[in-house]
Scaffold this motif. Sequence first.
Motif, PDB file in Angstrom:
ATOM      1  N   GLN A  11       0.824  -1.206   0.000  1.00  0.00           N
ATOM      2  CA  GLN A  11       0.000   0.000   0.000  1.00  0.00           C
ATOM      3  C   GLN A  11       0.861   1.260   0.000  1.00  0.00           C
ATOM      4  OE1 GLN A  11      -2.382  -0.649   3.465  1.00  0.00           O
ATOM      5  NE2 GLN A  11      -3.531  -2.326   2.558  1.00  0.00           N
ATOM      6  N   GLU A  12       1.927   1.269   0.827  1.00  0.00           N
ATOM      7  CA  GLU A  12       2.813   2.425   0.858  1.00  0.00           C
ATOM      8  C   GLU A  12       3.483   2.647  -0.496  1.00  0.00           C
ATOM      9  OE1 GLU A  12       5.475   1.627   4.021  1.00  0.00           O
ATOM     10  OE2 GLU A  12       4.042   2.149   5.619  1.00  0.00           O
ATOM     11  N   ASN A  13       3.902   1.569  -1.137  1.00  0.00           N
ATOM     12  CA  ASN A  13       4.514   1.701  -2.464  1.00  0.00           C
ATOM     13  C   ASN A  13       3.524   2.247  -3.488  1.00  0.00           C
ATOM     14  OD1 ASN A  13       6.886   0.658  -1.420  1.00  0.00           O
ATOM     15  ND2 ASN A  13       6.475  -1.430  -2.082  1.00  0.00           N
ATOM     16  N   GLN A  14       2.270   1.772  -3.407  1.00  0.00           N
ATOM     17  CA  GLN A  14       1.255   2.247  -4.340  1.00  0.00           C
ATOM     18  C   GLN A  14       0.986   3.741  -4.135  1.00  0.00           C
ATOM     19  OE1 GLN A  14       1.168  -0.225  -6.819  1.00  0.00           O
ATOM     20  NE2 GLN A  14      -0.925   0.544  -6.939  1.00  0.00           N
ATOM     21  N   VAL A  15       0.890   4.154  -2.871  1.00  0.00           N
ATOM     22  CA  VAL A  15       0.643   5.575  -2.585  1.00  0.00           C
ATOM     23  C   VAL A  15       1.794   6.422  -3.095  1.00  0.00           C
ATOM     24  CG1 VAL A  15       0.453   7.251  -0.709  1.00  0.00           C
ATOM     25  CG2 VAL A  15      -0.884   5.139  -0.629  1.00  0.00           C
ATOM     26  N   THR A  16       3.027   5.974  -2.842  1.00  0.00           N
ATOM     27  CA  THR A  16       4.205   6.717  -3.308  1.00  0.00           C
ATOM     28  C   THR A  16       4.208   6.836  -4.824  1.00  0.00           C
ATOM     29  OG1 THR A  16       5.471   5.923  -1.394  1.00  0.00           O
ATOM     30  CG2 THR A  16       6.727   6.810  -3.246  1.00  0.00           C
ATOM     31  N   LYS A  17       3.856   5.759  -5.521  1.00  0.00           N
ATOM     32  CA  LYS A  17       3.807   5.797  -6.986  1.00  0.00           C
ATOM     33  C   LYS A  17       2.736   6.773  -7.477  1.00  0.00           C
ATOM     34  CE  LYS A  17       5.502   1.081  -7.782  1.00  0.00           C
ATOM     35  NZ  LYS A  17       5.147  -0.261  -8.298  1.00  0.00           N
ATOM     36  N   ASP A  18       1.554   6.775  -6.836  1.00  0.00           N
ATOM     37  CA  ASP A  18       0.481   7.679  -7.251  1.00  0.00           C
ATOM     38  C   ASP A  18       0.886   9.141  -7.063  1.00  0.00           C
ATOM     39  OD1 ASP A  18      -1.039   5.505  -7.886  1.00  0.00           O
ATOM     40  OD2 ASP A  18      -2.151   5.471  -5.996  1.00  0.00           O
ATOM     41  N   ILE A  19       1.480   9.440  -5.895  1.00  0.00           N
ATOM     42  CA  ILE A  19       1.900  10.827  -5.637  1.00  0.00           C
ATOM     43  C   ILE A  19       2.972  11.246  -6.632  1.00  0.00           C
ATOM     44  CG2 ILE A  19       3.009  12.346  -3.947  1.00  0.00           C
ATOM     45  CD1 ILE A  19       1.740  10.647  -1.754  1.00  0.00           C
ATOM     46  N   ARG A  20       3.961  10.387  -6.847  1.00  0.00           N
ATOM     47  CA  ARG A  20       5.054  10.729  -7.754  1.00  0.00           C
ATOM     48  C   ARG A  20       4.548  10.875  -9.190  1.00  0.00           C
ATOM     49  NH1 ARG A  20       9.589   6.480  -7.660  1.00  0.00           N
ATOM     50  NH2 ARG A  20       9.391   6.898  -5.431  1.00  0.00           N
ATOM     51  N   ARG A  21       3.569  10.045  -9.576  1.00  0.00           N
ATOM     52  CA  ARG A  21       3.024  10.153 -10.938  1.00  0.00           C
ATOM     53  C   ARG A  21       2.324  11.491 -11.145  1.00  0.00           C
ATOM     54  NH1 ARG A  21      -1.939   9.543 -12.378  1.00  0.00           N
ATOM     55  NH2 ARG A  21      -2.478   8.514 -10.395  1.00  0.00           N
ATOM     56  N   MET A  22       1.481  11.887 -10.189  1.00  0.00           N
ATOM     57  CA  MET A  22       0.760  13.152 -10.323  1.00  0.00           C
ATOM     58  C   MET A  22       1.723  14.340 -10.266  1.00  0.00           C
ATOM     59  SD  MET A  22      -2.727  12.509  -8.096  1.00  0.00           S
ATOM     60  CE  MET A  22      -3.428  14.062  -8.673  1.00  0.00           C
ATOM     61  N   MET A  23       2.709  14.281  -9.350  1.00  0.00           N
ATOM     62  CA  MET A  23       3.664  15.374  -9.247  1.00  0.00           C
ATOM     63  C   MET A  23       4.504  15.483 -10.517  1.00  0.00           C
ATOM     64  SD  MET A  23       3.449  17.065  -6.370  1.00  0.00           S
ATOM     65  CE  MET A  23       5.055  17.787  -6.180  1.00  0.00           C
ATOM     66  N   THR A  24       4.861  14.344 -11.095  1.00  0.00           N
ATOM     67  CA  THR A  24       5.653  14.368 -12.340  1.00  0.00           C
ATOM     68  C   THR A  24       4.868  14.993 -13.479  1.00  0.00           C
ATOM     69  OG1 THR A  24       6.816  12.368 -11.619  1.00  0.00           O
ATOM     70  CG2 THR A  24       6.953  12.930 -13.949  1.00  0.00           C
ATOM     71  N   GLU A  25       3.569  14.697 -13.544  1.00  0.00           N
ATOM     72  CA  GLU A  25       2.740  15.295 -14.594  1.00  0.00           C
ATOM     73  C   GLU A  25       2.539  16.788 -14.364  1.00  0.00           C
ATOM     74  OE1 GLU A  25      -0.840  13.068 -14.661  1.00  0.00           O
ATOM     75  OE2 GLU A  25       0.097  11.210 -15.337  1.00  0.00           O
ATOM     76  N   ILE A  26       2.358  17.192 -13.112  1.00  0.00           N
ATOM     77  CA  ILE A  26       2.134  18.616 -12.828  1.00  0.00           C
ATOM     78  C   ILE A  26       3.409  19.420 -13.049  1.00  0.00           C
ATOM     79  CG2 ILE A  26       1.604  20.262 -10.982  1.00  0.00           C
ATOM     80  CD1 ILE A  26      -0.297  18.176  -9.832  1.00  0.00           C
ATOM     81  N   PHE A  27       4.539  18.917 -12.548  1.00  0.00           N
ATOM     82  CA  PHE A  27       5.810  19.638 -12.641  1.00  0.00           C
ATOM     83  C   PHE A  27       6.706  19.018 -13.711  1.00  0.00           C
ATOM     84  CE2 PHE A  27       4.323  20.472  -8.326  1.00  0.00           C
ATOM     85  CZ  PHE A  27       4.498  21.844  -8.234  1.00  0.00           C
ATOM     86  N   SER A  28       6.116  18.710 -14.840  1.00  0.00           N
ATOM     87  CA  SER A  28       6.893  18.079 -15.910  1.00  0.00           C
ATOM     88  C   SER A  28       8.010  18.976 -16.421  1.00  0.00           C
ATOM     89  CB  SER A  28       5.961  17.698 -17.069  1.00  0.00           C
ATOM     90  OG  SER A  28       5.281  18.866 -17.550  1.00  0.00           O
ATOM     91  N   VAL A  29       7.858  20.288 -16.246  1.00  0.00           N
ATOM     92  CA  VAL A  29       8.832  21.225 -16.792  1.00  0.00           C
ATOM     93  C   VAL A  29       9.967  21.511 -15.809  1.00  0.00           C
ATOM     94  CG1 VAL A  29       7.761  23.346 -15.921  1.00  0.00           C
ATOM     95  CG2 VAL A  29       8.962  23.376 -18.103  1.00  0.00           C
TER      96      VAL A  29
END
Length: 934
Positions: free
Chosen positions: A608-626
């Motif tokens: 569960q912790e790994n899944q949460v970390t992946k979700d947060i990192r995915r959204m942050m990567t898309e938002i701060f792609s630049v």
Amino acid sequence: MTAIKHALQRDVFTPNDERLLGVVHVAKTGKKRKSSFLCASVTTEHPAEVYICKIKKQEKGEPYKKQKIWHLKELKAVDGKDPDKDITEFDLIFDKCFKWAASSVSEKQTFISVLWKLCRRYLPKQMKVNFTNIPESIKEVSVAGTDNQRTAGGSAAGDGVEGDYQALASQEESDLERMIAECDYAISNAEKFSEMLSSNLSVLDSENISSIMGSEDQVSELMTLLDKALVEVNSIESRLDAYNDMVQSISGQMGQMKNQESFIQITNKNHVTLLQELDKLVLQLDLSKGHIKALNEGDLRVDSGIAACTSAAEALQHAMQVELHPGICRLQAVVEQQKLFEELRQKFAKRLYHFLFELFTKYGNEQSSNNLVRQSDNLKLPKHFAYHRDLLPYKDLTLWLKVADKTKYMQLCEIYTQSLSKVYSREITGFIESAKQRFIEKAAISMQVGNAALEAASASNMSLNTIGQEKKLKLGLKKKLGSSSKNLSGSSSSLSKQHKKFLGSTQSLNVKGVGKKLSKVVGGKKNTLGVSTESLAASDFELSDREKFSSTFREVLNELEPACQDEEAFLVKFFHLNVETADTLLPGGSDDEEDDTEQGAAKRKQYQENQVTKDIRRMMTEIFSVVEKELIGFVAFGERLDPLNSLNMLVVIGERVANARQDNDGSFLAKMLGKSLIEVKRSFDNLIKYKVSAVRQAHLSKSKKCGILPFVIDFEDFAELAEGIFRDTVRRNDLEKAYKGLIEAVFDAIERLAAESQKTPREVVLFENYHALHDCLSRLKIVGLEHERKESKAKYNHNLKIYVTTMMGRPLEKLSTFFEGVEEVMANGVRAEEVSFKLKYSKNELRKCVKEYSGKDVKKGLETLYHKITKHTKENDNRLLRVVWQYMQDEFLQQYKHFEDLIEKCYSGSGIKLEFTINDVLQYFTDIALNQDK
């Protein structure tokens, strides 16, 4: 065995007030047999207690010792193994089974017989011990013996279990003593005593018979009473039979009444239970009209509407998650209610999705249409606190949507990341561009200065021998070009165009290129003076500019880090990206056998912790792609401005990465900064590689003297700058590794160029440069280069000594030759006082040599020597010259003292002395140094 029994009774049981009843010599079944005794004993006190104990014979000390004691009540079963065969093995079962082997079959049977009797006598009937595989003969004899004993004499039967001894009761003992006392001849004349007893017995028998005959009437009367009693009993029995018939007729009626009452009670109970279940079902599946209205028509734009919709959504979710019996789920009312709930869920989920979709899209479009105000002096990223504050009231509804409709929830996450990505991309791009604008004007001026320097150097064909001369030339040209800076300070759009022009694909602002052009003009060849292009770059990009870039780089990170952290905190809170709301199933389902164990729980939590970390990192990567692209671009921009900027950037971003990993190693910020750190580290490594390469490729001009080599000065400047930046930082190890490679290249280049030097002696090149290195390392106190500091000092002293010895040579040539011959004669065995008798080394020959070296001649020779030293070391300051001249003085005085010692030793009393004294020599050296300095 009888002797052993008596010994055990005496040593073990008598001291404990016990009596031994049975014993058997046994050993445990198995490979290693250790013999012992199993004993059955009874206490002498009342009530008696029976014990079974295991006794072992001791080798030293006490002869016997109890090892294990069981109460007879603990015995559960006795197994004789086989009743038809004579075997010695048997088992006693207490809390566990003990296997024994007796020394003989008879001992085994005797001991089991004793146990049988003790169990029959001392254990109650309900505590029955199971005797299996025991011969029936043992049981029959034991039973018969026990019955006879009970009939014959009470407690004596119990006490005499084995029949070989029976103790007298106290009354019997007193009667026997009294009878023996009345008959004095009982012991002396046994026959007479026996006859007397027989006669007394006959008398007693006759009296008993008479007594029986006299009681016949009483017996008859007793029989009559018994007959009457029987008649009364028969009468009572007949009346009881009549009563029984009457009761039986009533019993049937009472049974029917009882069954009917029980049925009524069961019916009432079922009715009550049904009503309770219906009430519970109605309460659980009920949704108020207010909640339904809020779900259908609630206004999501106001706080009251948000609160009502949130409460209604939670009530709906609670009602839909009620666990019902499968039979209840088939009820028509329940089916219709669940259908209503599903319709409400879908309708509200769609309405909530569209409302939040419009909010996200509107904010993204509005922010993208606004113009970013660039502030070159005050770098600040726009804050999104107000937007986050407006969205947080909807976080409970977002959680409901995550549970109720995961598809729409994921789509909403994607819409949010896309909208905010456009906002942050424009803001961060403009922010980084504003940071670059601070240096575009400076870079443009620097380029014009470099071009002007090239033109001036070409026109005048002047020779730039040192870095200092180049600096003076460029500073003078900057004053002339002051007006050009005004033309470069226009609008941000014009600066941006100039930035693209100067720092674009051509990289015309690359100060390395300027350095290369200058080196070609000055020396005609690449790197003629051995000066690296970084040194020339340092002259274009001054220390204050480098500090300004470091400050700007920190400001950029100070703005980017909170922006990423605030956005990540908002995502976690608004979209509920945590373990509590994560999917609870492991990949492959939840049927693992480990699910109910601690290991299974830990595995689920980790997943569960790994899944949460992946979700947060995915959204942050898309938002701060630049962010990563812009930050790496800014790092490259700083490297193009000045390669030495990589030092400050490595320290700054290294500290940020360490802090980010300490807080949350898996966060987006830690990963983003880590990638930027890799780029900065690559830039730093390239800088060090280029410096090492420049040092290794450095060479000397054949027409110029050497002095302190440029790369030694460059190393000193680099070390001073690096120590000021890297001292007590987390990236110190990177600098230490760079030092090792760079100092090794410097050492090798000094040795190589010293050997190639034609205008300056090799030893001068070596001791001058090693002295400069030692002075630098001693002043900076670099712990990792302590060995190199000692080595440079040793090389400096060694080459200085060689140079002094070589230059000093033999200033008094003839005297030196004369005394060398004297020493040779003495070495061949001639005594010192006899040397003067040799014609070649007589006193007259010595006087001739002494007269050729007057004080004036000596001073003149020293002046010539000083001119040579000055010529060799004129590229350095006078401090090093004074050191060399002091070494020369010490060397000359050493030779002078040596000559005086030989004269005193070999020509004592001759009165021969040199025409100048030590004081004269000291004065000569002092005067020469003072006159030349003037």
